[in-house]
Structures are given as C-alpha cells and as structure tokens.
Write a protein that holds these residues in place. Structure first.
Motif, short mmCIF file in Angstrom:
data_model
loop_
_atom_site.label_atom_id
_atom_site.label_comp_id
_atom_site.label_asym_id
_atom_site.label_seq_id
_atom_site.Cartn_x
_atom_site.Cartn_y
_atom_site.Cartn_z
N ASN A 56 0.85 -1.19 0.00
CA ASN A 56 0.00 0.00 0.00
C ASN A 56 0.88 1.24 0.00
O ASN A 56 1.69 1.44 0.91
N GLU A 57 0.75 2.08 -1.01
CA GLU A 57 1.57 3.27 -1.15
C GLU A 57 1.49 4.17 0.08
O GLU A 57 2.48 4.78 0.49
N PRO A 108 3.96 10.68 -1.51
CA PRO A 108 3.81 10.43 -2.95
C PRO A 108 2.98 11.50 -3.64
O PRO A 108 2.11 12.13 -3.04
N HIS A 110 0.28 12.36 -6.67
CA HIS A 110 -0.73 11.76 -7.52
C HIS A 110 -1.06 12.75 -8.64
O HIS A 110 -1.54 13.85 -8.37
N ASP A 133 7.55 11.73 -5.72
CA ASP A 133 7.21 12.07 -4.34
C ASP A 133 7.92 13.36 -3.97
O ASP A 133 8.81 13.83 -4.69
#
Length: 215
Positions: A56-57, A108, A110, A133
């Motif tokens: 899971n990021e 991170p 997106h 990131d």
C-alpha cells in the motif's frame, strides 16, 4: 484513511550475525525504533506482515501503530534496507512520532486530469514526471497520504514546479525552505519527438561493405 498496525518483538540478540539468523530462521525482519525522548530500541518485525503493508503506497507516509510486546507507540517508516538482488526488506528504521513535534516525510505525488490536459488534447503533447514524491515537513496530525498535481490546465511546453503544488494546511516542502533556486520541476508537457523522412531513411538503410560514416 487507512489505519496501519505492525506487531514487533523486542530483541536483545544484536549484531550482523544475529540479524542474519533472525531473517533466515524466523522469517523476521530486524528493525530499530528511535527518536523522541526514549532510547533506541531493537525489535523484529514479521516479514510477511511488513511485505503486505508495503504493497500500500500510503504506508510510507502514514503514522503506523507499532505494537512491541503489547506496548503501542506511533512510528513512521524512515528508511528501508533491501536485498540488492531479491528486493525484500533486510532492515527497517522506524522513527517515533511525538505529538506536537514536526516530522519530515516523503509523500507520494498523484497526477490527476492527465487525459484532459490542455497541452495533450490541443497540442498533442506528452506528459513527463520528473518527481514521484516530495519531502514535506508538518505535524503528525497534518500528514497527507499524498499530494495531488493537477495537470488539466498545463499547456504544451508548460512546467509544473514545486511552488505550483497546492499543499494541505500546515504542510511545507523541505526543498523550498532552501531558497528559490530549489523550486524544482515536478512535471512538464512537451512535444513528441518527430523523426524526419531523411533521418528515418538514413537509419533504416544498411551500409555497403567497407562504407564508413562521414564525420
């Protein structure tokens, strides 16, 4: 928001040899917990549980509930040492989280609205990411799971810099605190490379025996 919990066991058998035996015989990962007012503590984590969490990021930028022999504490993943060939985690550094004290974490990025990006739809451009990131500083309660980069209005030839990012309240970017020359690019929209007919023909035609390229 996802809640992450890891179980750990305190360990007294230290050193490289002990760590190798731990990984080999018990399928455990050696780790160190440090920070705050407490002394560093050596622990071992279940390799399978850690591997699942790492899928899971958000795990990398999330406060984790660490349960060490029944005693819970909040930590962050600070560093992971991986096997150079196999890629599995060989050691983990965990930083204690203290309420009211700022933390520095890589969060991170997106990228959103890439399909409707002006430079792509109208200019035929291609989007390139120069960062995945960004390192931020904030209080633990303000720590975001990710930061969005909206590409909708970026035209052909346009560049998104760190200063263009919309940050949640209480969050600041570490690089920008070092001065304006650290306002690095995050993404850009550029024209696709066009190969001319002459260049394409020159690359595709084989040279005759003994023929040398002109310099």
């Amino acid at each position: 928001m996802v809640d992450f919990t890891l179980k750990a066991i305190a360990r007294d058998d230290l050193g490289k040899g002990a760590s190798r035996r731990l990984r080999r015989n018990a399928d455990m990962v050696p780790a160190i917990v440090y920070g705050g007012e407490k002394a560093p503590q050596s622990v071992s984590l279940e390799a399978r549980e850690l591997k699942k969490a790492l899928e899971n990021e958000a795990f990398f930028s999330h406060v984790i509930k660490l349960n060490v022999d029944g005693k819970k504490q909040d930590v962050l993943i600070k560093a992971l040492q991986r096997h150079p060939a196999k890629g599995h985690v060989m050691h983990a550094d965990l930083l204690r989280v203290v309420a009211g004290h700022e933390v520095t974490v890589h969060v991170p990025l997106h990228f959103i609205n890439e399909a409707t990006c002006v430079g792509v739809k109208q200019g035929g451009g291609i989007i390139s990411h120069t960062m995945t990131d960004v390192e931020v500083t904030c209080l633990p309660k303000d720590l975001p799971e990710f930061i969005e980069v909206d590409m909708a209005e970026i035209e052909l030839g346009g560049i998104v810099h760190l200063t263009d990012l919309k940050l949640p309240k209480g969050v600041s970017i570490v690089a920008l605190a070092q001065g304006a020359d650290h306002d690095l690019p995050v993404a850009n929209v550029h024209a696709p490379r066009v190969v001319s007919d002459e260049e394409d023909t020159a690359e595709s035609e084989p040279k005759a025996d003994g023929e040398e390229s002109a310099e």
